[in-house]
Scaffold this active site. Structure first.
Site, PDB file in Angstrom:
ATOM      1  N   SER A  46       0.839  -1.193   0.000  1.00 30.87           N
ATOM      2  CA  SER A  46       0.000   0.000   0.000  1.00 30.87           C
ATOM      3  C   SER A  46       0.882   1.253   0.000  1.00 30.87           C
ATOM      4  O   SER A  46       1.750   1.380  -0.854  1.00 30.87           O
ATOM      5  CB  SER A  46      -0.970  -0.055   1.183  1.00 30.87           C
ATOM      6  OG  SER A  46      -2.031   0.839   1.025  1.00 30.87           O
ATOM      7  N   HIS A 104      -7.474  -5.766  -1.215  1.00 26.65           N
ATOM      8  CA  HIS A 104      -6.341  -5.086  -0.603  1.00 26.65           C
ATOM      9  C   HIS A 104      -5.967  -5.783   0.703  1.00 26.65           C
ATOM     10  O   HIS A 104      -6.813  -6.333   1.396  1.00 26.65           O
ATOM     11  CB  HIS A 104      -6.748  -3.634  -0.320  1.00 26.65           C
ATOM     12  CG  HIS A 104      -5.610  -2.725   0.011  1.00 26.65           C
ATOM     13  ND1 HIS A 104      -4.816  -2.148  -0.938  1.00 26.65           N
ATOM     14  CD2 HIS A 104      -5.143  -2.282   1.203  1.00 26.65           C
ATOM     15  CE1 HIS A 104      -3.907  -1.382  -0.357  1.00 26.65           C
ATOM     16  NE2 HIS A 104      -4.082  -1.462   0.945  1.00 26.65           N
ATOM     17  N   ASP A 121      -9.822  -4.226  -5.411  1.00 25.58           N
ATOM     18  CA  ASP A 121      -9.098  -3.211  -4.648  1.00 25.58           C
ATOM     19  C   ASP A 121      -9.303  -1.863  -5.332  1.00 25.58           C
ATOM     20  O   ASP A 121      -9.083  -1.749  -6.543  1.00 25.58           O
ATOM     21  CB  ASP A 121      -7.609  -3.567  -4.628  1.00 25.58           C
ATOM     22  CG  ASP A 121      -6.759  -2.639  -3.782  1.00 25.58           C
ATOM     23  OD1 ASP A 121      -7.276  -1.619  -3.279  1.00 25.58           O
ATOM     24  OD2 ASP A 121      -5.560  -2.936  -3.615  1.00 25.58           O
TER      25      ASP A 121
END
Length: 318
Positions: free
Chosen positions: A163, A291, A261
């Site tokens: 991320s 995610h 995601d």
């Protein structure tokens, strides 16, 4: 492809918590509350391996602040200095810590072939852009300066993260080439798992997976509002590397994306730009996952294979 059945059950449980009032979306909380919830939720995703050795220490930042750092090794005997993965945790620059990603870092280190160093860069809103970038650079420069004393080979380093941690890895890879006076580290590879690459734009995946898929689009906007000093910060390539003018000459990259995601499309756009710029780029996707799948080894049997795949790629580059 639909969400994997085991993951779908987890998402339904999370939604039930909201419907019953036991939990709230992160973007409806204060940063302090969100951090507590994120740390607590991390314990449901995996159980830390106890066979990995772990050393805690601090790294000095440029302003004198002490950054907590953690070094993981699998305990196997090594001749000479050890290659290293410099890992940055995710959490939108607002949540996340060494502890929230401890189980993941242990599993990656257990793959062997490298030590894993991770650093607790400072979080927003207390510390806004570009402080996390500076902290990440300071960690890289520490590795060049002091790594050998810890048995680490800074000349055989892979930058990695998930991320916004992957965003920091992309940014450091760019700084190493474009601004080497700021980062003495010369990474051999970059492992980028569902990175944030453009905080200025909503793409189709932001709309298609806006809610109900763990990371939510309103939460992303909440992260960015806490991180940026002004809207112009979000357009800075150090926040949105997809907007960098030149992506050529970078270290080999493995870009790993989740199908469900909101960040999928910007990650794909970044991978395509890396390839178009002539870089060694490998794109892998998990179409049935959301995610944060990298931290879900305790929930999903498939994740062990993903860890092995990522580690094998890193070993082949460093």
């Amino acid at each position: 492809m639909p969400v994997l059945p085991e993951l779908e059950a987890f998402l339904e449980l999370a939604e039930f918590g909201r419907l019953t009032g036991k939990s709230r979306p992160m973007h409806e909380q204060t940063p302090q509350q969100a951090r507590l919830d994120f740390e607590a939720a991390s314990g449901f995703l995996d159980v830390p391996l106890t066979t990995i050795t772990c050393e805690n220490f601090t790294i000095p930042a440029r302003d004198g602040h002490s950054l907590a750092a953690r070094l993981y090794r699998n305990g196997q005997a090594v001749d000479g200095l050890q290659p290293v993965m410099l890992y940055f945790h995710g959490g939108g620059y607002v949540v996340g810590s060494l502890d929230s990603h401890d189980a993941l870092c242990r599993r990656l280190a257990a793959q062997g072939g490298f030590a894993l160093l991770t650093v607790d860069y400072r979080l927003a809103p207390e510390w806004k852009f570009p402080t996390p970038v500076h902290d990440a650079c300071d960690a890289g420069n520490w590795l060049v300066r002091e790594g050998a004393a810890h048995g680490l080979d800074a000349n055989r380093t892979a930058l990695a993260g998930d991320s916004v941690g992957a965003t920091l890895a992309t940014v450091l890879s760019l700084i190493a080439v474009r601004q080497p006076e700021d980062l003495r580290l010369n990474p051999k590879a970059q492992l980028l798992v569902y990175p944030v690459t453009d905080a200025t734009t909503h793409r189709a995946s932001h709309r298609d997976f806006a809610e109900g898929y763990l990371l939510e689009t309103p939460t992303l906007d909440w992260f960015y509002a806490h991180y940026a000093r002004t809207p112009a910060d979000l357009a800075d390539w150090r926040c949105s590397p997809l907007l960098a003018e030149d992506l050529s000459g970078l270290s080999p990259a493995l870009v790993y994306l989740a199908g469900h995601d909101p960040l999928h499309d910007e990650g794909l756009a970044y991978a395509e730009r890396l390839r178009a710029a002539g870089n060694d780029m490998t794109l892998l996707e998990q179409p049935g996952m959301t995610h944060d799948f990298l931290r879900m080894a305790g929930l999903l049997g498939e994740v062990a294979g993903i860890h092995d795949e990522a580690a094998r790629w890193v070993r082949s580059k460093i």
